[in-house]
Design an enzyme around this catalytic site. Structure first.
Site, short mmCIF file in Angstrom:
data_model
loop_
_atom_site.label_atom_id
_atom_site.label_comp_id
_atom_site.label_asym_id
_atom_site.label_seq_id
_atom_site.Cartn_x
_atom_site.Cartn_y
_atom_site.Cartn_z
N GLY A 23 0.66 -1.33 0.01
CA GLY A 23 0.07 -0.11 0.15
C GLY A 23 0.90 1.21 -0.06
N HIS A 49 -5.07 2.09 6.75
CA HIS A 49 -3.56 2.45 7.18
C HIS A 49 -3.23 3.82 6.03
CE1 HIS A 49 1.05 1.73 7.91
NE2 HIS A 49 1.03 2.60 6.88
N GLU A 50 -3.76 3.49 4.80
CA GLU A 50 -3.40 4.45 3.93
C GLU A 50 -4.40 5.85 4.04
OE1 GLU A 50 -0.73 3.84 2.44
OE2 GLU A 50 -0.52 1.84 2.81
N HIS A 91 -2.82 8.07 6.35
CA HIS A 91 -2.10 8.76 5.89
C HIS A 91 -2.55 9.95 5.38
CE1 HIS A 91 1.99 6.71 6.24
NE2 HIS A 91 1.59 5.70 5.65
N CYS A 109 5.52 0.24 7.98
CA CYS A 109 5.21 1.34 7.02
C CYS A 109 6.36 1.72 6.37
CB CYS A 109 4.73 2.64 7.99
SG CYS A 109 4.35 4.08 6.74
N LEU A 110 6.17 1.86 5.12
CA LEU A 110 7.37 2.05 4.18
C LEU A 110 8.28 3.11 4.41
CD1 LEU A 110 6.02 0.96 0.33
CD2 LEU A 110 7.39 -0.18 2.16
N GLN A 148 3.48 9.92 1.07
CA GLN A 148 4.70 9.33 1.30
C GLN A 148 5.45 9.37 -0.08
OE1 GLN A 148 2.38 5.33 2.01
NE2 GLN A 148 4.27 5.10 3.40
ZN ZN Z 1 2.40 3.62 5.90
#
Ligand code: ZN
Length: 177
Positions: free
Chosen positions: A36, A127-128, A131, A85-86, A41
């Site tokens: 995701g 989660h996204e 963000h 998380c990336l 991000q």
């Molecule tokens: Zn994330």
């Protein structure tokens, strides 16, 4: 303020810039072995998120999800899952969230859509969407994990969050998002 703490702006119309951003996001997510990604991000303050869990064997038939201007309208149940998380590669922890979500969003033609997500897809979608509201999964950590990741949380507070290109490859079954 770090872009990951800002509220993303709604997309008003689809143009070639948006289309290439979406393509770029899919490329970036897959390249980072992620499941995701949200536009902030990759340094774009826009309400766009993508999800693709099909790289995980159990969900190999799941189709990629693109949500523009998503809003969670209803939530059902709850469950705990391990999240990462990336943008915060050094933290991974259990997070309690609703199990299913009902989401309203726009597609790439700006059509209004509604969809219900369950299980891992619901998890990543939430989660996204977080963000897009400047919220990070580490905001939900329990007191023990808060202690365990004290240094990382302090860095995040100082704005040290990764928003350039994310090239974290995970060798185990973990996929960031
Ligand atoms: Zn994330």
């Amino acid at each position: 303020m770090n872009i990951l703490r800002k509220k993303a702006l709604p997309v008003k119309k689809i143009d070639t810039k948006i289309i290439s951003l979406v393509e770029n996001m899919f490329y970036t997510m897959r390249n980072a072995d992620g499941i995701g990604l949200a536009a902030p991000q990759v340094n774009q303050n826009l309400a766009i998120t993508i999800v693709d869990i099909s790289c995980i064997e159990k969900y190999k038939d799941a189709k990629p999800i693109l949500l523009i201007n998503p809003e969670i309208r209803e939530i059902y149940g709850e469950c705990v899952m391990s999240e990462g998380c990336l943008s915060i590669p050094e933290v991974r922890a259990d997070v309690l969230r609703p199990k299913q979500v009902f989401v309203k969003y726009h597609d790439l033609e700006m059509n209004e859509k509604e969809e219900e997500f369950d299980d891992l897809a619901a998890r990543v979608v939430q989660h996204e969407i977080d963000h897009l509201h400047g919220k990070l999964f580490v905001d939900y950590l329990n007191p023990d994990d808060k202690k365990k990741f004290k240094k990382q949380l302090a860095d995040i507070k100082k704005g040290k969050i990764q928003t350039d290109y994310l090239l974290h490859l995970y060798s185990d079954d973990f996929h960031g998002y």
